[in-house]
Design a protein around this motif. Structure first.
Motif, short mmCIF file in Angstrom:
data_model
loop_
_atom_site.label_atom_id
_atom_site.label_comp_id
_atom_site.label_asym_id
_atom_site.label_seq_id
_atom_site.Cartn_x
_atom_site.Cartn_y
_atom_site.Cartn_z
N THR A 80 -17.56 -28.45 1.71
CA THR A 80 -18.16 -27.88 0.50
C THR A 80 -17.39 -28.41 -0.72
N THR A 104 -30.95 -27.70 5.36
CA THR A 104 -29.50 -27.87 5.35
C THR A 104 -28.87 -26.51 5.09
N MET A 105 -27.54 -26.48 4.97
CA MET A 105 -26.93 -25.21 4.54
C MET A 105 -26.71 -25.30 3.03
N ALA A 107 -24.51 -25.47 0.73
CA ALA A 107 -23.57 -26.26 -0.09
C ALA A 107 -24.15 -27.60 -0.56
N ILE A 152 -29.01 -34.27 9.20
CA ILE A 152 -29.00 -32.95 9.83
C ILE A 152 -29.05 -33.06 11.36
N ALA A 178 -21.97 -33.67 7.41
CA ALA A 178 -21.18 -32.59 8.00
C ALA A 178 -21.41 -32.49 9.51
N SER A 200 -17.66 -32.50 7.56
CA SER A 200 -17.00 -31.20 7.61
C SER A 200 -16.07 -31.16 8.80
N LEU A 201 -14.93 -30.53 8.61
CA LEU A 201 -14.01 -30.30 9.73
C LEU A 201 -13.83 -28.80 9.94
N LYS A 205 -17.89 -27.37 13.89
CA LYS A 205 -18.41 -28.74 13.99
C LYS A 205 -17.85 -29.49 15.21
N GLY A 212 -11.71 -27.82 6.76
CA GLY A 212 -11.35 -29.13 6.22
C GLY A 212 -12.56 -30.00 6.05
#
Ligand code: PLP
Length: 427
Positions: A80, A104-105, A107, A152, A178, A200-201, A205, A212
């Motif tokens: 994000t 998507t989400m 962010a 996605i 992500a 995205s970490l 995920k 992270g």
């Protein structure tokens, strides 16, 4: 007589599946190494050696850049945060429009609002559930500055066509990958094809550091701007010799040494971890492929890298089945049989209150209202008919990064689908 569990029968699956956990002994030892060093972070805001963080941060970034074949990899404390850096770095200004997918989400879209940009939602393609390049083209206005594409469920968007549209209209592209670290589009790593991309970490995920993220770009100036926004953009802005200081509002989005040390170990295992997810998803595809009215993605071609890394296995129901039962009735019946991890639809970002009420910075309508001028972009039902139909009626996702399924577990899931299809007369 076999009775469906949803009608009081015995659930077909009687066990809880083992949770997916990519973290192991190597990560524990890496954390220990950092703890022993006593240096948990080494960032300073001033321009100098430590502006780019400590040993683990810098090593992690170097290793990520090598693994993804990209010039710059910049760690952040979440993706994000990475998205906010990316939108800021490409120079989005109040009132600029950015075309984004609704699938998507939040962010991916709210990062645009952070800089006063206006998210404009284009529809998705049934081929890959990512932005449909034709819908993107139809959404372009004189105010459009960029495309926020989201790879996605672990599969790349059609970057050839999106890049073509971007070139034609002089737009930047950001790739939100992500869910798609290691995904490949025509031989190139997802995320590195756009002007800026990233991963995205967070702990949901494929690979993670608890929280992270990593931003990637081949553009030196964008990389510098991301580094400045990540780390306060204080006196460093002047010292870095930046001539255009647009969007140099700094944040503290720095990743710590502990997370970076964990990330280095995760990166070493990424191929192995991805191959486990790909195998699980493709065994499921094979097991479910004979069911009538269930559309499944095509498995990857065999190779060293994967087209699709399957964060989610996307499925959708087609008419012969939907004439008999609704998607929700079918998913509820499957869940009652013990199939955990199924999603009914995937949400539509523009349905969130922030878009429905167009209210985010105070009560004056900014950024939809700027100096008394209103941008009346629509977030009403009907703007993205394909995404809406998928979300409301046809889409079923299976979250591949939730459980570590054995072949026997996969067969059990298959048997639960078989049972529901048979007892609900879907075949
Ligand atoms: C997880 C996710 C994000 C946000 O990443 P965080 O690291 O949790 O901030 C953004 N976009 C998509 C598509 C995601 O799945």
């Amino acid at each position: 007589m076999v009775t469906l569990a949803i009608k009081g029968g015995e659930p077909l699956i009687q066990k809880k599946f083992k949770k997916y956990n990519p973290i192991g002994e190597e990560e524990r030892l890496a954390v220990d190494r950092v703890m022993t060093s006593g240096v948990l972070s080494r960032f300073v805001g001033g321009w100098g050696e430590d502006f780019n963080g400590g040993e683990e941060v810098q090593a992690f970034e170097k290793e990520w850049a090598e693994a993804f074949n990209v010039k710059h990899a910049i760690t952040v404390n979440s993706w994000t945060s990475g998205l906010i850096c990316a939108v800021g770095a490409i120079g989005i200004e109040p009132g600029d429009e950015v075309i984004v997918t609704p699938w998507t989400m939040c962010a991916s879209a709210t990062a645009i609002l952070h800089w006063g940009g206006i998210p404009v939602f284009a529809d998705i393609s049934l081929d890959d559930y990512c932005l449909d390049p034709a819908s993107v083209r139809a959404s372009i206005t004189s105010k459009t500055k960029a495309i926020m594409s989201v790879d996605i469920f672990g599969r790349s968007a059609n970057m050839d066509e999106l890049t073509g549209v971007a070139r034609e209209f002089n737009l930047k592209i950001i790739s939100d990958c992500a869910q798609a670290p290691g995904a490949v589009f025509q031989g190139r790593m997802a995320g590195t094809i756009a002007d800026i991309g990233g991963f995205s970490l967070n702990y949901h995920k494929h690979i993670h550091t608890g929280e992270g993220g990593v931003v990637v770009t081949n553009d030196d100036e964008l990389a510098l701007k991301v580094r400045l926004i990540r780390n306060h953009a204080e006196a460093s802005v002047k010292d870095a010799g930046l001539s255009d200081i647009t969007n140099m509002i700094g944040y503290n989005f720095r990743l710590g040494e502990i997370e970076s040390a964990i990330g280095r170990e995760q990166l070493k295992k990424i191929k192995l971890l991805l191959s486990g997810r790909v195998e699980t998803a493709e065994l499921l595809i094979e097991r479910l492929s004979k069911l009538k009215g269930l559309h499944l993605p095509k498995p990857n071609d065999v190779g060293v890298n994967w087209e699709n890394v399957y964060y989610v296995l996307p499925m959708r129901l087609t008419d012969p089945v939907l004439k008999v039962k609704s998607r929700d009735q079918i998913v509820d019946a499957l869940a009652a049989e013990g199939v955990d991890g199924l999603m009914k639809g995937y949400g539509l970002v523009y349905q969130l209150p922030i878009f429905q009420q167009k209210k985010c910075f105070g009560n004056f309508g900014f950024p939809w209202v700027i100096n008394g001028v209103t941008n009346d972009v629509s977030y009403s039902q009907g703007i993205c008919p394909i995404a809406e139909k998928l979300h409301n009626e046809t889409f079923i996702g299976y979250e591949v990064c939730l459980f570590d399924l054995s072949e026997e577990d996969i067969d059990l899931i298959g048997k639960a689908f078989d049972k529901v299809w048979k007892e609900m007369n879907l075949n």
